[in-house]
Design a protein around this motif. Structure first.
Motif, mmCIF file in Angstrom:
data_model
loop_
_atom_site.group_PDB
_atom_site.id
_atom_site.type_symbol
_atom_site.label_atom_id
_atom_site.label_comp_id
_atom_site.label_asym_id
_atom_site.label_seq_id
_atom_site.Cartn_x
_atom_site.Cartn_y
_atom_site.Cartn_z
ATOM 1 N N PHE A 74 48.726 6.881 -105.282
ATOM 2 C CA PHE A 74 49.428 6.848 -103.996
ATOM 3 C C PHE A 74 50.706 7.664 -104.103
ATOM 4 N N ASP A 75 50.929 8.504 -103.115
ATOM 5 C CA ASP A 75 52.114 9.358 -103.103
ATOM 6 C C ASP A 75 52.773 9.274 -101.736
ATOM 7 N N GLY A 76 53.209 8.077 -101.375
ATOM 8 C CA GLY A 76 53.814 7.871 -100.061
ATOM 9 C C GLY A 76 55.249 8.346 -100.004
ATOM 10 N N ALA A 77 55.667 8.661 -98.808
ATOM 11 C CA ALA A 77 57.035 9.138 -98.586
ATOM 12 C C ALA A 77 58.049 8.032 -98.847
ATOM 13 N N THR A 78 59.179 8.420 -99.387
ATOM 14 C CA THR A 78 60.302 7.503 -99.557
ATOM 15 C C THR A 78 60.974 7.350 -98.204
ATOM 16 N N MET A 79 61.137 6.102 -97.781
ATOM 17 C CA MET A 79 61.703 5.818 -96.461
ATOM 18 C C MET A 79 63.133 5.301 -96.599
ATOM 19 N N GLN A 80 63.920 5.660 -95.629
ATOM 20 C CA GLN A 80 65.309 5.202 -95.574
ATOM 21 C C GLN A 80 65.428 4.083 -94.542
ATOM 22 N N PRO A 81 66.332 3.159 -94.675
ATOM 23 C CA PRO A 81 67.422 3.138 -95.651
ATOM 24 C C PRO A 81 67.046 2.465 -96.977
ATOM 25 N N ALA A 82 65.802 2.066 -97.139
ATOM 26 C CA ALA A 82 65.405 1.320 -98.343
ATOM 27 C C ALA A 82 65.320 2.204 -99.584
ATOM 28 N N ASP A 83 65.134 3.523 -99.386
ATOM 29 C CA ASP A 83 64.969 4.463 -100.486
ATOM 30 C C ASP A 83 63.789 4.066 -101.377
ATOM 31 N N ARG A 84 62.701 3.625 -100.716
ATOM 32 C CA ARG A 84 61.465 3.225 -101.399
ATOM 33 C C ARG A 84 60.278 3.703 -100.574
ATOM 34 N N ASN A 85 59.092 3.624 -101.178
ATOM 35 C CA ASN A 85 57.889 3.911 -100.409
ATOM 36 C C ASN A 85 57.130 2.608 -100.160
ATOM 37 N N ALA A 86 56.083 2.677 -99.381
ATOM 38 C CA ALA A 86 55.323 1.475 -99.001
ATOM 39 C C ALA A 86 54.729 0.773 -100.213
ATOM 40 N N GLN A 87 54.267 1.537 -101.196
ATOM 41 C CA GLN A 87 53.675 0.913 -102.378
ATOM 42 C C GLN A 87 54.711 0.116 -103.171
ATOM 43 N N GLN A 88 55.933 0.598 -103.231
ATOM 44 C CA GLN A 88 56.979 -0.143 -103.930
ATOM 45 C C GLN A 88 57.246 -1.482 -103.246
ATOM 46 N N LEU A 89 57.207 -1.491 -101.915
ATOM 47 C CA LEU A 89 57.369 -2.753 -101.187
ATOM 48 C C LEU A 89 56.150 -3.649 -101.394
ATOM 49 N N LEU A 90 54.980 -3.044 -101.467
ATOM 50 C CA LEU A 90 53.754 -3.794 -101.757
ATOM 51 C C LEU A 90 53.858 -4.444 -103.140
ATOM 52 N N MET A 91 54.348 -3.720 -104.101
ATOM 53 C CA MET A 91 54.503 -4.250 -105.455
ATOM 54 C C MET A 91 55.523 -5.395 -105.480
ATOM 55 N N ASN A 92 56.533 -5.321 -104.641
ATOM 56 C CA ASN A 92 57.491 -6.426 -104.543
ATOM 57 C C ASN A 92 56.783 -7.692 -104.060
ATOM 58 N N LEU A 93 55.898 -7.537 -103.088
ATOM 59 C CA LEU A 93 55.124 -8.681 -102.604
ATOM 60 C C LEU A 93 54.290 -9.276 -103.739
ATOM 61 N N ILE A 94 53.604 -8.415 -104.465
ATOM 62 C CA ILE A 94 52.758 -8.872 -105.576
ATOM 63 C C ILE A 94 53.602 -9.608 -106.614
ATOM 64 N N ASN A 95 54.733 -9.020 -106.967
ATOM 65 C CA ASN A 95 55.604 -9.614 -107.988
ATOM 66 C C ASN A 95 56.183 -10.955 -107.558
ATOM 67 N N ASN A 96 56.165 -11.205 -106.250
ATOM 68 C CA ASN A 96 56.687 -12.471 -105.734
ATOM 69 C C ASN A 96 55.591 -13.423 -105.289
ATOM 70 N N GLY A 97 54.348 -13.146 -105.709
ATOM 71 C CA GLY A 97 53.267 -14.101 -105.496
ATOM 72 C C GLY A 97 52.301 -13.839 -104.361
ATOM 73 N N ALA A 98 52.452 -12.727 -103.645
ATOM 74 C CA ALA A 98 51.499 -12.430 -102.566
ATOM 75 C C ALA A 98 50.145 -12.052 -103.156
ATOM 76 N N LYS A 99 49.096 -12.427 -102.451
ATOM 77 C CA LYS A 99 47.746 -12.006 -102.824
ATOM 78 C C LYS A 99 47.468 -10.713 -102.062
ATOM 79 N N VAL A 100 47.110 -9.656 -102.793
ATOM 80 C CA VAL A 100 46.858 -8.348 -102.178
ATOM 81 C C VAL A 100 45.467 -7.887 -102.577
ATOM 82 N N GLU A 101 44.698 -7.469 -101.559
ATOM 83 C CA GLU A 101 43.312 -7.060 -101.778
ATOM 84 C C GLU A 101 42.996 -5.788 -101.012
ATOM 85 N N THR A 102 42.028 -5.049 -101.514
ATOM 86 C CA THR A 102 41.458 -3.953 -100.738
ATOM 87 C C THR A 102 40.207 -4.501 -100.064
#
Length: 143
Positions: A74-102
């Motif tokens: 995944f090569d998503g754009a870095t968005m402001q003001p978070a200075d992150r991409n969507a996958q980084q936010l997805l990984m935050n969810l995973i790291n905090n216990g969210a269940k993520v599936e394709t």
């Protein structure tokens, strides 16, 4: 005296009723993300993180173009003001216990394999997802 007892009984019933309504309110959020648009993917992850921060149990299903967010390449754009991409936010969810599936059809219909998925993401079991969605305590969010 009778009026006081009546008011007390009414107050107890009111608070008991309010508690029953509150207990039935959704306490889980199911986010189904299908869009290939980077802004939509990012905002979906922002909202899912916000829901988690509000105490919601979060489960994310990535389908169609959005499922690429769950892959190593995944090569998503870095968005402001978070200075992150969507996958980084997805990984935050995973790291905090969210269940993520394709979605169940993503891997069999692409060149991706389970090894290409980022840690914490698994292929969905449609029967399990359907049962989860049928739960009245689940709030459904889709884009």
């Amino acid at each position: 005296m009778r009026t006081i007892k009546t008011l007390a009984a009414a107050a107890v019933l009111t608070f008991a009723g309010a508690g029953a309504v509150q207990a039935d309110e959704p306490s889980k959020m199911f986010a189904s993300v299908t869009s290939g648009d980077e802004h939509t993917q990012f905002m979906s992850m922002v909202l899912a993180n916000q829901a988690m921060g509000q105490g919601q149990e979060v489960r994310v299903l990535l389908c169609g173009p959005a499922a690429k967010m769950a892959t190593d390449d995944f090569d998503g754009a870095t968005m402001q003001p978070a200075d992150r991409n969507a996958q980084q936010l997805l990984m935050n969810l995973i790291n905090n216990g969210a269940k993520v599936e394709t979605c169940a059809i993503f891997l069999p219909n692409t060149d991706y394999t389970e090894e290409d998925l980022i840690d914490g993401v698994t292929p969905a079991d449609p029967e399990d997802v359907g049962a989860y969605m049928a739960d009245p305590t689940v709030r459904y969010f889709s884009n």
